[in-house]
Scaffold this motif. Structure first.
Motif, mmCIF file in Angstrom:
data_model
loop_
_atom_site.group_PDB
_atom_site.id
_atom_site.type_symbol
_atom_site.label_atom_id
_atom_site.label_comp_id
_atom_site.label_asym_id
_atom_site.label_seq_id
_atom_site.Cartn_x
_atom_site.Cartn_y
_atom_site.Cartn_z
ATOM 1 N N SER A 43 154.198 16.462 108.812
ATOM 2 C CA SER A 43 153.486 15.204 109.061
ATOM 3 C C SER A 43 154.257 14.302 110.029
ATOM 4 O O SER A 43 153.645 13.594 110.822
ATOM 5 C CB SER A 43 153.230 14.467 107.745
ATOM 6 N N LEU A 44 155.582 14.335 109.988
ATOM 7 C CA LEU A 44 156.370 13.570 110.960
ATOM 8 C C LEU A 44 156.503 14.331 112.269
ATOM 9 O O LEU A 44 156.424 13.749 113.345
ATOM 10 C CB LEU A 44 157.765 13.259 110.408
ATOM 11 N N TYR A 45 156.712 15.652 112.187
ATOM 12 C CA TYR A 45 156.902 16.449 113.395
ATOM 13 C C TYR A 45 155.691 16.359 114.325
ATOM 14 O O TYR A 45 155.850 16.249 115.536
ATOM 15 C CB TYR A 45 157.182 17.911 113.050
ATOM 16 N N LYS A 46 154.493 16.377 113.768
ATOM 17 C CA LYS A 46 153.305 16.337 114.626
ATOM 18 C C LYS A 46 153.153 14.992 115.344
ATOM 19 O O LYS A 46 152.451 14.906 116.339
ATOM 20 C CB LYS A 46 152.047 16.676 113.832
ATOM 21 N N ASN A 47 153.838 13.953 114.850
ATOM 22 C CA ASN A 47 153.784 12.638 115.502
ATOM 23 C C ASN A 47 154.885 12.445 116.544
ATOM 24 O O ASN A 47 154.912 11.428 117.223
ATOM 25 C CB ASN A 47 153.873 11.527 114.458
ATOM 26 N N ILE A 48 155.796 13.410 116.643
ATOM 27 C CA ILE A 48 156.864 13.335 117.639
ATOM 28 C C ILE A 48 156.376 14.038 118.898
ATOM 29 O O ILE A 48 156.010 15.207 118.866
ATOM 30 C CB ILE A 48 158.161 13.995 117.122
ATOM 31 N N ASN A 49 156.377 13.316 119.999
ATOM 32 C CA ASN A 49 155.891 13.852 121.266
ATOM 33 C C ASN A 49 157.090 14.197 122.145
ATOM 34 O O ASN A 49 157.670 13.335 122.793
ATOM 35 C CB ASN A 49 154.989 12.809 121.945
ATOM 36 N N ILE A 50 157.473 15.467 122.160
ATOM 37 C CA ILE A 50 158.621 15.924 122.943
ATOM 38 C C ILE A 50 158.152 16.227 124.361
ATOM 39 O O ILE A 50 157.128 16.879 124.566
ATOM 40 C CB ILE A 50 159.261 17.169 122.303
ATOM 41 N N SER A 51 158.936 15.757 125.330
ATOM 42 C CA SER A 51 158.592 15.960 126.734
ATOM 43 C C SER A 51 158.518 17.448 127.059
ATOM 44 O O SER A 51 159.394 18.225 126.687
ATOM 45 C CB SER A 51 159.636 15.289 127.623
ATOM 46 N N LYS A 52 157.482 17.826 127.777
ATOM 47 C CA LYS A 52 157.300 19.222 128.150
ATOM 48 C C LYS A 52 157.751 19.502 129.587
ATOM 49 O O LYS A 52 157.612 20.599 130.081
ATOM 50 C CB LYS A 52 155.837 19.602 127.977
ATOM 51 N N CYS A 53 158.316 18.489 130.246
ATOM 52 C CA CYS A 53 158.776 18.657 131.633
ATOM 53 C C CYS A 53 159.956 19.610 131.731
ATOM 54 O O CYS A 53 160.103 20.322 132.704
ATOM 55 C CB CYS A 53 159.172 17.306 132.235
ATOM 56 N N ASP A 54 160.826 19.581 130.749
ATOM 57 C CA ASP A 54 161.995 20.455 130.748
ATOM 58 C C ASP A 54 162.372 20.765 129.306
ATOM 59 O O ASP A 54 161.638 20.440 128.386
ATOM 60 C CB ASP A 54 163.156 19.811 131.504
ATOM 61 N N THR A 55 163.518 21.361 129.111
ATOM 62 C CA THR A 55 163.946 21.726 127.760
ATOM 63 C C THR A 55 164.977 20.750 127.200
ATOM 64 O O THR A 55 165.786 21.110 126.354
ATOM 65 C CB THR A 55 164.561 23.142 127.775
ATOM 66 N N SER A 56 164.948 19.507 127.647
ATOM 67 C CA SER A 56 165.973 18.540 127.252
ATOM 68 C C SER A 56 165.732 17.915 125.880
ATOM 69 O O SER A 56 166.581 17.198 125.385
ATOM 70 C CB SER A 56 166.078 17.433 128.289
ATOM 71 N N ASN A 57 164.594 18.152 125.261
ATOM 72 C CA ASN A 57 164.250 17.572 123.955
ATOM 73 C C ASN A 57 164.142 16.054 123.963
ATOM 74 O O ASN A 57 164.358 15.403 122.951
ATOM 75 C CB ASN A 57 165.244 18.006 122.876
#
Length: 144
Positions: A43-57
């Motif tokens: 439920s928390l993970y789905k609300n975290i928007n990780i950048s997809k531009c690179d693998t920097s997290n």
């Protein structure tokens, strides 16, 4: 009359004790790391928007608020450049790196007085490794 109150800052710095504010930051960053790496709780993970531009997290911050998700994501982005290695990804001694960053922030500025800067995570450029300057005499190395 027979005793003098000591300042707490030198004691905290000498014994490497984190303040309550730094402990909050430490545990928030740890929780975000666990949520990102294990996808739990979902439920928390789905609300975290990780950048997809690179693998920097890097986490794309949600709308500014006083929620755990916003504050912890913001703290994560502040320490991310110091805990990530381009070759290996996130460093394994993550806890010691987070601890070092918070202890360094806690010890900056005036030796005996707490300031607002002691309770903030400094930007990545604040603490850089010292540069070695080689003078004309090769036997002497000066750290600048």
């Amino acid at each position: 009359k027979y005793f003098k109150k000591e300042h707490t800052k030198p004691i905290f710095n000498r014994l490497n004790i984190l303040t309550v504010q730094a402990l909050y930051k430490y545990h928030s960053i740890s929780e975000i790391f666990k949520i990102i790496s294990s996808h739990c709780p979902y439920s928390l993970y789905k609300n975290i928007n990780i950048s997809k531009c690179d693998t920097s997290n890097v986490i794309i911050l949600p709308e500014k608020s006083n929620t755990f998700l916003y504050l912890a994501s913001h703290m994560w982005n502040l320490v991310l450049r110091r805990i990530i290695s381009p070759e290996k990804g996130i460093c394994t001694p993550l806890n010691s790196i987070k601890l070092r960053i918070l202890l360094e922030a806690q010890s900056i500025e005036i030796a005996d007085l707490w300031t607002d800067h002691n309770f903030q995570i400094p930007p990545p450029t604040r603490f850089t490794t010292p540069k070695v300057h080689r003078p004309s005499d090769e036997n002497e190395i000066v750290v600048v």
